[in-house]
Design a protein around this motif. Structure first.
Motif, PDB file in Angstrom:
ATOM      1  N   LEU A 120       6.920   6.131   3.487  1.00 41.71           N
ATOM      2  CA  LEU A 120       5.947   5.766   2.899  1.00 41.71           C
ATOM      3  C   LEU A 120       6.324   4.665   1.998  1.00 41.71           C
ATOM      4  O   LEU A 120       7.481   4.964   1.373  1.00 41.71           O
ATOM      5  CB  LEU A 120       5.312   6.674   2.022  1.00 41.71           C
ATOM      6  N   SER A 121       5.651   3.553   1.935  1.00 37.83           N
ATOM      7  CA  SER A 121       5.978   2.348   1.119  1.00 37.83           C
ATOM      8  C   SER A 121       6.280   2.724  -0.312  1.00 37.83           C
ATOM      9  O   SER A 121       7.050   2.006  -1.175  1.00 37.83           O
ATOM     10  CB  SER A 121       5.048   1.236   1.171  1.00 37.83           C
ATOM     11  N   GLY A 122       5.491   3.399  -1.103  1.00 34.73           N
ATOM     12  CA  GLY A 122       5.734   3.702  -2.447  1.00 34.73           C
ATOM     13  C   GLY A 122       7.075   4.481  -2.655  1.00 34.73           C
ATOM     14  O   GLY A 122       7.361   4.583  -3.867  1.00 34.73           O
ATOM     15  N   THR A 123       7.685   4.990  -1.607  1.00 38.01           N
ATOM     16  CA  THR A 123       9.155   5.564  -1.807  1.00 38.01           C
ATOM     17  C   THR A 123      10.309   4.477  -1.572  1.00 38.01           C
ATOM     18  O   THR A 123      11.579   4.662  -2.114  1.00 38.01           O
ATOM     19  CB  THR A 123       9.468   6.654  -0.959  1.00 38.01           C
ATOM     20  N   LEU A 124       9.748   3.211  -1.653  1.00 38.95           N
ATOM     21  CA  LEU A 124      10.767   2.189  -0.925  1.00 38.95           C
ATOM     22  C   LEU A 124      11.266   1.641  -2.622  1.00 38.95           C
ATOM     23  O   LEU A 124      10.651   1.705  -3.554  1.00 38.95           O
ATOM     24  CB  LEU A 124      10.270   0.833  -0.363  1.00 38.95           C
ATOM     25  N   PHE A 148       1.048  -1.134  -0.053  1.00 36.53           N
ATOM     26  CA  PHE A 148       0.015   0.035   0.104  1.00 36.53           C
ATOM     27  C   PHE A 148       0.770   1.362  -0.200  1.00 36.53           C
ATOM     28  O   PHE A 148       1.396   1.520   1.082  1.00 36.53           O
ATOM     29  CB  PHE A 148      -0.933   0.106   0.975  1.00 36.53           C
ATOM     30  N   ALA A 149       1.005   1.752  -1.027  1.00 36.63           N
ATOM     31  CA  ALA A 149       1.995   3.178  -1.507  1.00 36.63           C
ATOM     32  C   ALA A 149       1.935   4.119  -0.399  1.00 36.63           C
ATOM     33  O   ALA A 149       2.855   4.560  -0.118  1.00 36.63           O
ATOM     34  CB  ALA A 149       2.136   3.493  -2.853  1.00 36.63           C
ATOM     35  N   ASN A 150       0.772   4.415  -0.053  1.00 30.34           N
ATOM     36  CA  ASN A 150       0.469   5.654   0.582  1.00 30.34           C
ATOM     37  C   ASN A 150       0.606   5.585   2.070  1.00 30.34           C
ATOM     38  O   ASN A 150      -0.090   6.396   3.022  1.00 30.34           O
ATOM     39  CB  ASN A 150      -0.718   6.329   0.068  1.00 30.34           C
ATOM     40  N   MET A 151       0.731   4.216   2.657  1.00 34.39           N
ATOM     41  CA  MET A 151       1.004   3.866   3.991  1.00 34.39           C
ATOM     42  C   MET A 151       2.516   3.668   4.278  1.00 34.39           C
ATOM     43  O   MET A 151       3.154   3.122   3.491  1.00 34.39           O
ATOM     44  CB  MET A 151      -0.095   2.741   4.245  1.00 34.39           C
ATOM     45  N   THR A 152       2.606   3.868   5.511  1.00 32.08           N
ATOM     46  CA  THR A 152       4.066   3.731   5.890  1.00 32.08           C
ATOM     47  C   THR A 152       4.358   2.352   5.993  1.00 32.08           C
ATOM     48  O   THR A 152       3.490   1.274   5.926  1.00 32.08           O
ATOM     49  CB  THR A 152       4.279   4.287   7.262  1.00 32.08           C
ATOM     50  N   VAL A 153       5.538   1.817   6.116  1.00 30.36           N
ATOM     51  CA  VAL A 153       6.143   0.553   6.150  1.00 30.36           C
ATOM     52  C   VAL A 153       5.711  -0.180   7.314  1.00 30.36           C
ATOM     53  O   VAL A 153       5.005  -1.199   7.451  1.00 30.36           O
ATOM     54  CB  VAL A 153       7.698   0.413   6.414  1.00 30.36           C
ATOM     55  N   GLU A 154       5.415   0.582   8.479  1.00 28.18           N
ATOM     56  CA  GLU A 154       4.836  -0.093   9.763  1.00 28.18           C
ATOM     57  C   GLU A 154       3.340  -0.079   9.564  1.00 28.18           C
ATOM     58  O   GLU A 154       2.832  -1.106  10.155  1.00 28.18           O
ATOM     59  CB  GLU A 154       5.008   1.159  10.991  1.00 28.18           C
ATOM     60  N   GLU A 155       2.689   0.647   8.981  1.00 21.84           N
ATOM     61  CA  GLU A 155       1.085   0.589   8.634  1.00 21.84           C
ATOM     62  C   GLU A 155       0.863  -0.754   7.947  1.00 21.84           C
ATOM     63  O   GLU A 155      -0.051  -1.385   8.188  1.00 21.84           O
ATOM     64  CB  GLU A 155       0.503   2.042   7.878  1.00 21.84           C
ATOM     65  N   ASN A 156       1.895  -0.943   6.815  1.00 23.07           N
ATOM     66  CA  ASN A 156       1.620  -2.259   5.803  1.00 23.07           C
ATOM     67  C   ASN A 156       1.777  -3.393   6.776  1.00 23.07           C
ATOM     68  O   ASN A 156       0.858  -4.366   6.662  1.00 23.07           O
ATOM     69  CB  ASN A 156       2.568  -2.006   4.915  1.00 23.07           C
ATOM     70  N   LEU A 157       2.767  -3.391   7.578  1.00 22.89           N
ATOM     71  CA  LEU A 157       2.970  -4.459   8.529  1.00 22.89           C
ATOM     72  C   LEU A 157       1.713  -4.699   9.418  1.00 22.89           C
ATOM     73  O   LEU A 157       1.237  -5.958   9.724  1.00 22.89           O
ATOM     74  CB  LEU A 157       4.239  -4.539   9.438  1.00 22.89           C
TER      75      LEU A 157
END
Length: 235
Positions: A131-135, A88-97
């Protein structure tokens, strides 16, 4: 642990799987080898409940899960890391987990699993507020795997984990798959890189145009001239 018995799967009028059968024993790494479009991803989607077989049955730990809703199958202990990562690109790494653990209520267990995921993937700890989209692609692959592990699966379905990654990162991802397996998670792996897949798998199935055409131990398939010619770049 898992038995797929003669399943047929269609996309509209087009048949993608023809009478596919396979089994996975607890604790194994089993890999599916085949060309693009052979039906490997379709098989994973049928197991995880994203597609419903027209014929045949899928039995997990002695119970039929064929045609059950995807979230019910996650609850039973099967997690699917789809091709193309899908974070989920607009959520942080932690929120995805956190989303990976959304069906769980055991706060202590979830905390332990966060620690475990960050231990397996130190890069995610460094990036947890990002944000996951920036990884990078490799980091997104790590996140997709970490998110699946947050559901504490007994069986992990991995679809093309090395796709588009630099060779060095591919080695890292495969080492981590082995670690996940050694910690007690059974793995079904779809992978274009047949050499790498066979190097860590116990057994393998070869799928061509929606049919299983060959199966055996990883050693047997590694030694097969037919496989060498078709998938291992050998002569």
């Amino acid at each position: 642990m898992l038995k797929v018995n003669g399943i047929d799967v269609f996309y509209g009028n087009i048949q993608a799987l023809h009478g596919v059968s396979l089994e996975i024993n607890q604790g194994e790494i089993v890999t599916l080898i085949g060309a693009n479009g052979a039906g490997k991803s379709t098989l994973l989607k049928a197991i995880s409940g994203l597609l419903k077989p027209k014929q045949g049955d899928i039995v997990y730990e002695g119970t039929s899960i064929s045609g059950r809703a995807a979230q019910a199958i996650v609850k039973e202990g099967i997690s699917h890391v789809p091709e193309g990562r899908r974070v989920f690109a607009n959520m942080t790494v932690e929120e995805n987990l956190e989303l990976g653990a959304f069906l769980r209520k055991d706060k202590d267990g979830i905390r332990q699993d966060f620690a475990k995921v960050y231990e397996l993937f130190p890069r995610l700890l460094e990036r947890k507020k990002q944000l996951s989209g920036t990884l990078s692609g490799g980091e997104q692959q790590m996140l997709a795997m970490g998110r699946a592990l947050m559901a504490r699966p007994k069986l992990l379905l991995l679809d093309e984990p090395s796709m588009g990654l630099a060779p060095l990162l591919v080695k890292t991802i495969f080492r981590i798959i082995e670690e996940i397996n050694q910690a007690g998670t059974t793995v079904l792996l779809v992978e274009q890189n047949a050499n790498m897949a066979l190097s860590i798998a116990d057994r393998a199935y070869v799928i061509e145009t929606g049919r299983v055409v060959l199966s055996g131990t990883a050693e047997e398939l590694n030694a097969s001239d037919q496989i060498k010619m078709a998938y291992l770049g050998g002569h």
